[in-house]
Enzyme design. Structure first.
Site, mmCIF file in Angstrom:
data_model
loop_
_atom_site.group_PDB
_atom_site.id
_atom_site.type_symbol
_atom_site.label_atom_id
_atom_site.label_comp_id
_atom_site.label_asym_id
_atom_site.label_seq_id
_atom_site.Cartn_x
_atom_site.Cartn_y
_atom_site.Cartn_z
ATOM 1 N N ARG A 77 -108.463 43.368 -61.545
ATOM 2 C CA ARG A 77 -107.071 42.961 -61.743
ATOM 3 C C ARG A 77 -106.959 41.872 -62.805
ATOM 4 N NH1 ARG A 77 -104.727 45.838 -58.109
ATOM 5 N NH2 ARG A 77 -105.753 46.146 -56.117
ATOM 6 N N HIS A 134 -111.346 46.694 -73.910
ATOM 7 C CA HIS A 134 -110.842 46.876 -72.549
ATOM 8 C C HIS A 134 -109.497 47.580 -72.591
ATOM 9 C CE1 HIS A 134 -109.475 42.962 -74.054
ATOM 10 N NE2 HIS A 134 -108.414 43.068 -73.245
ATOM 11 N N VAL A 143 -109.979 38.780 -75.921
ATOM 12 C CA VAL A 143 -111.385 38.875 -75.524
ATOM 13 C C VAL A 143 -111.965 40.043 -76.317
ATOM 14 C CG1 VAL A 143 -113.013 39.280 -73.636
ATOM 15 C CG2 VAL A 143 -110.904 37.980 -73.205
#
Length: 120
Positions: A31, A102, A98
């Protein structure tokens, strides 16, 4: 954390706690700590690639596994039928913060349009 190690590598390694939704041999889903929808889960390949383009060029099979995990997350979160969005931010101008590729899996409520607002 070494200079080359990302936050996500530390989460995958168990060094930083996360609310894990799903994981398998190649992917890890957890999450988001700043959710943008009722369901907001990040899907990360365990092997690090900087962004979507790098992953697609180097390992299309792993990219497919990330997509399959996004679908699995939607199923586990109960949003497979109602619909969900999968977003990859690639580099700074797109909002990537980051630099370990992702996917954001978003859903659980009607989602608005995205991108820059329309100009009149």
């Amino acid at each position: 954390m070494s200079e080359d190690e990302t936050l996500f590598e530390r989460i995958i390694g168990g060094e930083i706690p996360a609310d894990v939704v799903y994981q398998d041999e190649t992917t890890f889903a957890f999450r988001d700590i700043r959710p943008q929808a009722r369901v907001h889960v990040l899907v990360v390949p365990k092997k690090r690639y900087r962004n979507l383009g790098e992953l697609a060029a180097a390992d299309p099979r792993l990219l497919s596994e990330v997509a399959a995990t996004a679908r699995k997350v939607a199923e586990l979160e109960g949003i497979l039928e109602s619909g969900y969005r999968v977003v990859f931010n690639t580099d700074r101008d797109a909002g990537q913060t980051v630099f370990h590729v992702h996917a954001h899996v978003l859903g659980g409520e009607p989602l608005g349009l995205f991108g820059a607002p329309e100009q009149d």
